[in-house]
Design a protein around this motif. Structure first.
Motif, mmCIF file in Angstrom:
data_model
loop_
_atom_site.group_PDB
_atom_site.id
_atom_site.type_symbol
_atom_site.label_atom_id
_atom_site.label_comp_id
_atom_site.label_asym_id
_atom_site.label_seq_id
_atom_site.Cartn_x
_atom_site.Cartn_y
_atom_site.Cartn_z
ATOM 1 N N ASN A 91 73.448 76.449 -49.405
ATOM 2 C CA ASN A 91 74.782 76.028 -48.961
ATOM 3 C C ASN A 91 75.313 74.896 -49.820
ATOM 4 N N ASP A 92 74.441 73.963 -50.217
ATOM 5 C CA ASP A 92 74.870 72.877 -51.096
ATOM 6 C C ASP A 92 75.319 73.423 -52.447
ATOM 7 N N LEU A 93 74.585 74.408 -52.949
ATOM 8 C CA LEU A 93 74.944 75.018 -54.221
ATOM 9 C C LEU A 93 76.302 75.713 -54.121
ATOM 10 N N ARG A 94 76.528 76.420 -53.021
ATOM 11 C CA ARG A 94 77.827 77.082 -52.816
ATOM 12 C C ARG A 94 78.956 76.068 -52.741
ATOM 13 N N ASP A 95 78.733 74.965 -52.038
ATOM 14 C CA ASP A 95 79.760 73.923 -51.946
ATOM 15 C C ASP A 95 80.069 73.340 -53.316
ATOM 16 N N ALA A 96 79.035 73.079 -54.100
ATOM 17 C CA ALA A 96 79.233 72.546 -55.453
ATOM 18 C C ALA A 96 80.008 73.543 -56.312
ATOM 19 N N PHE A 97 79.669 74.819 -56.206
ATOM 20 C CA PHE A 97 80.375 75.847 -56.981
ATOM 21 C C PHE A 97 81.855 75.854 -56.609
ATOM 22 N N ARG A 98 82.160 75.778 -55.313
ATOM 23 C CA ARG A 98 83.571 75.775 -54.883
ATOM 24 C C ARG A 98 84.327 74.589 -55.471
ATOM 25 N N LEU A 99 83.657 73.432 -55.556
ATOM 26 C CA LEU A 99 84.304 72.263 -56.140
ATOM 27 C C LEU A 99 84.569 72.438 -57.632
ATOM 28 N N LEU A 100 83.640 73.088 -58.324
ATOM 29 C CA LEU A 100 83.800 73.286 -59.767
ATOM 30 C C LEU A 100 84.799 74.400 -60.090
ATOM 31 N N ASP A 101 84.925 75.362 -59.206
ATOM 32 C CA ASP A 101 85.827 76.501 -59.407
ATOM 33 C C ASP A 101 87.238 76.093 -58.996
ATOM 34 N N ARG A 102 87.892 75.349 -59.856
ATOM 35 C CA ARG A 102 89.180 74.747 -59.512
ATOM 36 C C ARG A 102 90.277 75.761 -59.221
ATOM 37 N N ASP A 103 90.271 76.885 -59.910
ATOM 38 C CA ASP A 103 91.309 77.888 -59.640
ATOM 39 C C ASP A 103 90.910 78.846 -58.519
ATOM 40 N N GLN A 104 89.717 78.622 -57.933
ATOM 41 C CA GLN A 104 89.223 79.390 -56.781
ATOM 42 C C GLN A 104 89.229 80.904 -56.996
ATOM 43 N N ASN A 105 88.881 81.328 -58.230
ATOM 44 C CA ASN A 105 88.839 82.768 -58.517
ATOM 45 C C ASN A 105 87.423 83.352 -58.391
ATOM 46 N N GLY A 106 86.455 82.542 -57.999
ATOM 47 C CA GLY A 106 85.098 83.034 -57.797
ATOM 48 C C GLY A 106 84.240 83.024 -59.045
ATOM 49 N N THR A 107 84.771 82.549 -60.153
ATOM 50 C CA THR A 107 83.995 82.428 -61.393
ATOM 51 C C THR A 107 84.279 81.066 -62.015
ATOM 52 N N LEU A 108 83.363 80.623 -62.853
ATOM 53 C CA LEU A 108 83.591 79.397 -63.609
ATOM 54 C C LEU A 108 83.951 79.784 -65.030
ATOM 55 N N ASP A 109 85.156 79.413 -65.452
ATOM 56 C CA ASP A 109 85.514 79.670 -66.842
ATOM 57 C C ASP A 109 85.009 78.516 -67.701
ATOM 58 N N LEU A 110 85.130 78.649 -68.992
ATOM 59 C CA LEU A 110 84.584 77.653 -69.915
ATOM 60 C C LEU A 110 85.161 76.269 -69.646
ATOM 61 N N GLN A 111 86.463 76.185 -69.406
ATOM 62 C CA GLN A 111 87.080 74.886 -69.173
ATOM 63 C C GLN A 111 86.537 74.222 -67.910
ATOM 64 N N GLU A 112 86.356 74.990 -66.854
ATOM 65 C CA GLU A 112 85.795 74.429 -65.620
ATOM 66 C C GLU A 112 84.367 73.945 -65.842
ATOM 67 N N LEU A 113 83.601 74.703 -66.605
ATOM 68 C CA LEU A 113 82.230 74.308 -66.900
ATOM 69 C C LEU A 113 82.180 73.051 -67.760
ATOM 70 N N LEU A 114 83.028 72.988 -68.766
ATOM 71 C CA LEU A 114 83.080 71.797 -69.619
ATOM 72 C C LEU A 114 83.519 70.572 -68.822
ATOM 73 N N ASP A 115 84.505 70.755 -67.941
ATOM 74 C CA ASP A 115 84.946 69.644 -67.091
ATOM 75 C C ASP A 115 83.800 69.147 -66.214
ATOM 76 N N ALA A 116 83.024 70.069 -65.665
ATOM 77 C CA ALA A 116 81.883 69.689 -64.832
ATOM 78 C C ALA A 116 80.856 68.901 -65.628
ATOM 79 N N PHE A 117 80.550 69.366 -66.850
ATOM 80 C CA PHE A 117 79.589 68.646 -67.690
ATOM 81 C C PHE A 117 80.099 67.261 -68.030
#
Length: 131
Positions: A91-117
Protein backbone atom coordinates in the motif's frame (compact mmCIF):
# COMPACT_ATOMS: atom_id res chain seq x y z
CA UNK A 1 6.59 -14.81 11.12
CA UNK A 2 4.25 -15.36 14.00
CA UNK A 3 1.93 -12.46 13.15
CA UNK A 4 1.62 -13.81 9.62
CA UNK A 5 0.51 -17.17 10.99
CA UNK A 6 -1.91 -15.34 13.27
CA UNK A 7 -3.51 -13.61 10.31
CA UNK A 8 -1.90 -10.21 10.76
CA UNK A 9 0.40 -8.40 8.39
CA UNK A 10 4.09 -8.85 9.17
CA UNK A 11 6.49 -5.96 8.63
CA UNK A 12 8.77 -8.00 6.38
CA UNK A 13 8.52 -11.27 4.55
CA UNK A 14 10.96 -13.81 5.96
CA UNK A 15 13.26 -15.91 3.84
CA UNK A 16 13.17 -19.69 3.78
CA UNK A 17 16.42 -19.76 5.78
CA UNK A 18 14.92 -17.54 8.49
CA UNK A 19 11.83 -19.74 8.66
CA UNK A 20 13.97 -22.87 8.89
CA UNK A 21 15.84 -21.34 11.86
CA UNK A 22 12.52 -20.47 13.53
CA UNK A 23 11.34 -24.03 12.94
CA UNK A 24 14.45 -25.40 14.66
CA UNK A 25 13.63 -23.38 17.78
CA UNK A 26 10.16 -24.90 18.09
CA UNK A 27 10.53 -28.43 16.74
CA UNK A 28 9.96 -31.27 19.20
CA UNK A 29 13.22 -33.10 18.54
CA UNK A 30 11.60 -35.31 15.93
CA UNK A 31 11.64 -32.89 13.01
CA UNK A 32 8.06 -31.80 13.67
CA UNK A 33 6.21 -29.15 15.68
CA UNK A 34 3.07 -30.12 17.56
CA UNK A 35 0.24 -27.71 18.26
CA UNK A 36 0.90 -28.04 21.99
CA UNK A 37 4.59 -27.14 21.58
CA UNK A 38 3.67 -24.21 19.38
CA UNK A 39 1.09 -23.02 21.93
CA UNK A 40 3.58 -23.34 24.79
CA UNK A 41 6.21 -21.35 22.88
CA UNK A 42 3.70 -18.61 22.07
CA UNK A 43 2.60 -18.43 25.70
CA UNK A 44 6.24 -17.87 26.76
CA UNK A 45 7.08 -15.44 23.95
CA UNK A 46 3.87 -13.42 23.80
CA UNK A 47 2.13 -13.74 27.19
CA UNK A 48 -0.02 -10.62 26.80
CA UNK A 49 -0.92 -11.30 23.19
CA UNK A 50 -1.72 -14.92 23.96
CA UNK A 51 -4.15 -13.95 26.69
CA UNK A 52 -5.88 -11.10 24.87
CA UNK A 53 -5.60 -11.65 21.12
CA UNK A 54 -7.96 -13.86 19.14
CA UNK A 55 -5.40 -13.95 16.30
CA UNK A 56 -3.08 -15.97 18.51
CA UNK A 57 -5.81 -18.58 18.91
CA UNK A 58 -6.17 -18.59 15.11
CA UNK A 59 -2.49 -19.47 14.70
CA UNK A 60 -2.71 -22.30 17.24
CA UNK A 61 -5.90 -23.57 15.62
CA UNK A 62 -4.13 -23.71 12.24
CA UNK A 63 -1.52 -25.95 13.85
CA UNK A 64 -4.17 -28.15 15.43
CA UNK A 65 -5.92 -28.55 12.08
CA UNK A 66 -2.65 -29.45 10.35
CA UNK A 67 -1.50 -31.80 13.10
CA UNK A 68 2.21 -32.02 13.75
CA UNK A 69 3.99 -30.13 10.98
CA UNK A 70 7.42 -30.62 9.49
CA UNK A 71 9.64 -27.79 8.32
CA UNK A 72 8.30 -27.83 4.76
CA UNK A 73 4.71 -27.62 6.05
CA UNK A 74 5.70 -24.86 8.49
CA UNK A 75 7.17 -22.79 5.65
CA UNK A 76 4.08 -23.47 3.50
CA UNK A 77 1.78 -22.32 6.34
CA UNK A 78 3.77 -19.13 6.71
CA UNK A 79 3.76 -18.41 2.98
CA UNK A 80 0.02 -19.02 2.77
CA UNK A 81 -0.55 -16.62 5.68
CA UNK A 82 1.62 -13.97 4.00
CA UNK A 83 -0.25 -14.52 0.74
CA UNK A 84 -3.59 -14.05 2.50
CA UNK A 85 -2.31 -10.95 4.31
CA UNK A 86 -0.80 -9.31 1.25
CA UNK A 87 2.70 -8.10 0.54
CA UNK A 88 3.98 -5.90 3.38
CA UNK A 89 4.46 -2.32 2.26
CA UNK A 90 2.48 -2.72 -0.96
CA UNK A 91 0.00 0.00 0.00
CA UNK A 92 2.88 2.38 0.74
CA UNK A 93 4.38 1.60 -2.65
CA UNK A 94 1.03 2.28 -4.36
CA UNK A 95 0.69 5.59 -2.52
CA UNK A 96 4.21 6.61 -3.56
CA UNK A 97 3.48 5.66 -7.18
CA UNK A 98 0.32 7.81 -7.16
CA UNK A 99 2.35 10.77 -5.91
CA UNK A 100 4.97 10.32 -8.62
CA UNK A 101 2.39 9.80 -11.38
CA UNK A 102 1.52 13.47 -11.68
CA UNK A 103 -0.71 13.15 -14.74
CA UNK A 104 -2.48 10.16 -13.10
CA UNK A 105 -2.33 8.03 -16.26
CA UNK A 106 -1.14 4.90 -14.43
CA UNK A 107 2.41 5.01 -15.80
CA UNK A 108 5.55 6.95 -14.98
CA UNK A 109 6.97 8.76 -17.97
CA UNK A 110 10.61 9.81 -18.14
CA UNK A 111 9.93 13.33 -16.88
CA UNK A 112 8.02 12.06 -13.84
CA UNK A 113 10.81 9.62 -13.06
CA UNK A 114 13.51 12.28 -13.43
CA UNK A 115 11.51 14.65 -11.21
CA UNK A 116 11.27 11.92 -8.57
CA UNK A 117 15.03 11.28 -8.68
CA UNK A 118 15.77 14.99 -8.38
CA UNK A 119 13.52 15.27 -5.33
CA UNK A 120 14.78 12.11 -3.61
CA UNK A 121 18.36 11.46 -4.74
CA UNK A 122 21.36 13.05 -3.04
CA UNK A 123 22.98 13.73 -6.43
CA UNK A 124 21.84 15.36 -9.66
CA UNK A 125 20.54 13.24 -12.48
CA UNK A 126 22.61 13.63 -15.70
CA UNK A 127 19.66 14.34 -18.06
CA UNK A 128 21.80 14.41 -21.19
CA UNK A 129 23.00 10.82 -20.53
CA UNK A 130 19.48 9.53 -19.91
CA UNK A 131 17.63 11.27 -22.73
Amino acid sequence: WFWSLAGREASTVLSTAQLQRAFQVYEDGNGRISASSFQKALTLLFPRAFAADANVSTAVERFREAGDVNCEEFVAMYLEAVKMGGLPGLNDLRDAFRLLDRDQNGTLDLQELLDAFEQCAPTRVPRDEIE
